[in-house]
Design an enzyme around this catalytic site. Structure first.
Site, short mmCIF file in Angstrom:
data_model
loop_
_atom_site.label_atom_id
_atom_site.label_comp_id
_atom_site.label_asym_id
_atom_site.label_seq_id
_atom_site.Cartn_x
_atom_site.Cartn_y
_atom_site.Cartn_z
N ARG A 54 87.99 95.54 -22.34
CA ARG A 54 88.77 94.39 -21.88
C ARG A 54 88.30 93.11 -22.56
NH1 ARG A 54 92.31 92.77 -17.58
NH2 ARG A 54 92.51 94.95 -16.95
N GLU A 80 91.51 87.73 -10.41
CA GLU A 80 90.59 87.43 -11.50
C GLU A 80 91.01 86.25 -12.39
OE1 GLU A 80 88.73 91.68 -12.71
OE2 GLU A 80 90.91 91.57 -12.73
#
Length: 815
Positions: free
Chosen positions: A319, A726
């Site tokens: 990621r 997030e």
């Protein structure tokens, strides 16, 4: 399933309602796992026997002395494990290790009648060690070539050609620190075994299914013999996605062997020293810009500090690589990734899951290079935004990039950014020992799990004969408001008032095979599953209502507990449910949802790993004291894209909380390990709130304005919403960049300063000193050149030249 994103008239979603447990939280009546100890008879308490070396072999372990201590019932060692002696999913995390891999690594566990008796017993266990060489820092690991896991690369185009055509090229290295989760509730599990050998574990876990699987393989049981329940968590932030499994297994093993309930709860010092953190990263990079400040190429190597085992380090790294460009179009990209193996706690998931570390690389580059390019950082960032039709370096189309531009313009306007920056320039010109800075930074964050298989969820919805509804879903509540949103989704889908719907605790025997509540996907996945189950029930009831009201089932409407037929006739929900029961119509349903449109090839790092991107923009203003480096955040303006919000108050709270947690990571929270060669090497020095600085009210912005981006409906997501957990964390980049600009203001115009991460007051002070040294150098040049106009200085060895005469100034920063 009907269109996932369509909303009916007068929906319950979208309403501003309090968190479903808010009253329980503030009155202290909300129950957490450890609160259940007082409701469980005959509980034994577990305490670890921990190693004091960063790296050592266990040459002898004698539990006998502990068994003589008052209250000690048993000492658990590797010999007691009937199944697999491993607490992870990679086979590299022995539950009872024969080799200590970090200071505080537990090698045995003592069970006793009281916690104090267990502590005394643990101190009595005799263990001898053979110390081995250790690697503590990521730079030591790089030098020793100590790596683990895969080493992926994201690439597009020809980086060398992009660097060759660039008018300006810069190189640099950068280290960013990790972060302690510091959830209010530490790790805790309570396990008990019934008369048939069924194991029941109450656990503070974000991933009950994986906790179930680990407990089962440690005990050599099938998964149907283990049930895991998570009532609620006092915070998780990713730290309870993988890390609870081993502690739950210890409790379950103890309960199985003794026949008594076992409680394992880490105290704060144990939790900090024994559990994983956010991954620290080391980045080495080259970047090329065109003559007008457009990004041409990026060549970077990112090395994450994985600690002693893999845990989730590989997907975290993936990621990070997929977010290294953040919101900016870069034609030619090559980003290499690798995971350092160090003798520290096994670093793990943390809010953002590698995305913040990847994005910080490009934001640091732009912040450092803007002055060297002679460009305003606000303009440099805006000039490089993605536009319609462009793809990410891993091949995913960037949908709705115009939303980012809209949010950017809204922040500039609502925050009076241009006016305030002019005021800041006047302030800085008249204040020698205090300077201000105002920075604006964007966020583009992909939503979905890296592993495509995890993008699924289930739900079980029960309608009782009195018309009340009970919802079970696979997501866990850690204070983020997921249960609140699921109540609103269920009430909307069934056409009921909110007070007719209740949620049950998350349990693996109600909804099996669930994914972790992580990756900001809890509402997307579980909301889709809850909506599916509710729509199955509503469709059955519509058939019953059609016979009662004399209209086609398609013409039956459910709203606020009233069931009507188009053209006339109505009944109540309660009456319809009773009628359906009499007619033997099923009043429960299992729902399922899988995210469509995903494809990811991890071998090539290409595909469409995310359902969509969440966008956000923040403008932060700070003031820095030139004597100490201390600073205060004067004002923050945020515009964030949550689609059509499911629960606006919850989303606003998540944006504020995420921003503050991000600011803590970037400016305050400084993990320190002992890197000396003495006997305390590898020890974490910041073991408590007294030595590890967390954000508090004093660090909150004096003014904090948060707005949700309007007209941002997300087609294909539950009721048009977007994830919010997030993405807001990375809005805090604006604080760090504002500190950089304020520090640079102590130097002459055009000064570029390095800024460590975290940018603690100490780090800011050294950045101020760097700027002052530029000022002194500038003054020296001017004095030696009478009659000459001062030039815009650059911290590089030579001024920037055209491509044919290009130099490569080295820019370096670190902690």
């Amino acid at each position: 399933m009907s269109s996932l994103s369509d909303r009916p008239t007068n929906p319950v979603v979208g309403r501003e309602i309090p968190h479903e447990s808010a009253a329980l939280h503030v009155t202290g009546t909300a129950l957490y796992t450890d609160d259940l100890v007082g409701r469980t008879a005959g509980v034994l308490h577990a305490y670890p026997v921990t190693g004091g070396h960063a790296h050592a072999l266990v040459t002898r372990l004698d539990p006998a002395p502990a068994l003589h201590a008052d209250g000690v019932v048993r000492v658990l060692t590797a010999e007691d494990v009937p199944g697999i002696n491993d607490a992870g999913v990679k086979g590299d995390e022995p539950l009872f290790p024969s080799e200590v891999m970090y200071v505080g690594h537990p090698v045995a566990w003592v069970l006793a009648e009281t916690l104090e008796a267990a502590r005394v017993g643990a101190a009595a266990v005799e263990v001898t060690y053979e110390p081995l060489p250790s690697i503590v820092t990521v730079t030591e690991a790089i030098e020793a070539e100590s790596f683990q896991g895969g080493q992926p690369t994201v690439r597009r185009g020809d980086v060398e050609a992009g660097i060759a055509r660039a008018a300006h090229v810069f190189t640099g290295t950068f280290e960013m620190a990790g972060q302690e989760h510091f959830y209010l509730e530490t790790h805790c599990s309570i396990a008990q075994v019934d008369e048939s050998g069924q194991v029941f574990v109450q656990c503070s876990t974000q991933h009950p299914t994986e906790t179930q699987e680990i407990v089962a393989h440690v005990l050599d049981l099938p998964s149907n013999a283990v049930t895991v329940q998570c009532l609620r968590m006092g915070g998780g932030f990713g730290g309870k996605e993988m890390q609870p499994h081993g502690y739950a297994a210890i409790a379950a093993l103890g309960a199985t062997l003794t026949g008594r309930p076992v409680r394992l709860r880490l105290n704060r010092t144990q939790d900090i020293t024994m559990t994983g953190k956010r991954h620290g990263f080391h980045a080495q990079w080259r970047v090329g810009f065109s003559s007008d400040g457009r990004l041409e190429a990026l060549d970077a190597t990112l090395t994450s500090d994985g600690g002693w085992s893999l845990d989730l380090s590989e997907p975290v790294l993936a990621r990070a690589l997929c977010h290294v460009e953040n919101a900016y179009w870069i034609p030619d990209v090559r980003v290499n990734g690798r995971i350092a193996r160090t003798h520290k706690t096994s670093q793990t998931a943390f809010r953002g899951f590698g995305g913040p570390q990847g994005m910080l690389v490009i934001e640091d580059i732009l912040g450092r290079c803007a002055p060297l390019l002679g460009l305003d950082p606000v303009e440099l960032r805006r000039r490089n935004f993605y536009t319609a039709g462009q793809d990410t370096p891993y091949g995913m189309p960037v949908r709705h990039p115009e939303r980012l531009a809209t949010a950017w313009d809204q922040v500039l306007t609502s925050g009076d950014v241009l006016v305030r920056r002019a005021e800041i320039a006047r302030f800085n010109a008249t204040h020698e020992h205090a300077k201000r800075g105002l920075a604006v930074t964007p966020v583009k964050f992909g939503i979905s799990f890296n592993l495509t298989a995890f993008n699924q969820a289930g739900a079980l919805v029960l309608v009782y004969k009195d018309g009340s509804v009970l919802v079970n879903h696979g997501g866990t509540e850690m204070g983020q408001g997921l249960h609140t949103k699921m109540l609103q989704v269920a009430a909307t889908a069934l056409g009921l008032p909110l007070n007719r719907v209740r949620l049950a605790p998350t349990r693996t025997d109600k909804v099996p095979n669930t994914s972790a509540t992580a990756a900001s996907s809890g509402a997307d996945l579980n909301g889709g599953a809850v909506k599916d189950a509710c729509e199955q029930i509503r469709a059955r009831l519509a058939v019953v209502a059609s016979g009662e009201l004399g209209v086609p089932a398609a013409d039956v409407r459910f709203e606020d507990g009233v069931v009507t037929g188009l053209g006339g006739g109505e009944t109540t929900w309660d009456e319809l449910v009773r009628l359906a029961y009499v007619q033997r119509v099923q009043l429960s349903a299992t729902g399922f949802y899988r995210t469509e449109g995903l494809h990811w090839d991890s071998s090539t790092m290409q595909g469409t790993p995310f359902k969509y991107f969440a966008y956000g923009v923040a403008a932060s203003e700070v003031e820095v004291d030139g004597f100490t480096g201390a600073y205060r955040t004067r004002r923050v303006d945020i515009v964030h894209d949550v689609g059509d919000s499911l629960s606006p108050l919850v989303d606003l709270g998540q944006i504020e909380g995420g921003f503050v947690q991000g600011a803590g990571w970037l400016t305050l929270e400084d993990l320190r390990w002992d890197t000396s060669d003495g006997p305390t090497r590898g020890r974490l020095s910041t073991q408590a709130a007294s030595t590890y600085k967390l954000p508090s009210l004093s660090e909150m912005p004096e003014v904090l304005n948060v707005s949700l981006l309007e007209h941002a409906h997300e087609d294909g997501a539950v009721y048009g919403s977007k994830a919010v957990g997030e993405p807001p964390l990375m809005l805090a980049f604006s604080v760090r960049e504002a500190l950089r600009e304020a520090a640079a203001a102590f130097g002459p115009p055009g000064t570029s300063v390095d800024l460590a991460s975290p940018a603690t007051p100490e780090a800011v002070f050294w950045a101020v000193e760097q700027a002052r040294s530029e000022h002194d150098e500038h003054a020296h040049v001017v004095e030696g050149s009478p009659g000459r106009e001062p030039e815009q200085p650059s911290p590089s060895a030579e001024p920037m030249r055209p491509s044919s005469e290009r130099v490569q100034p080295h820019v370096r920063s670190g902690v």
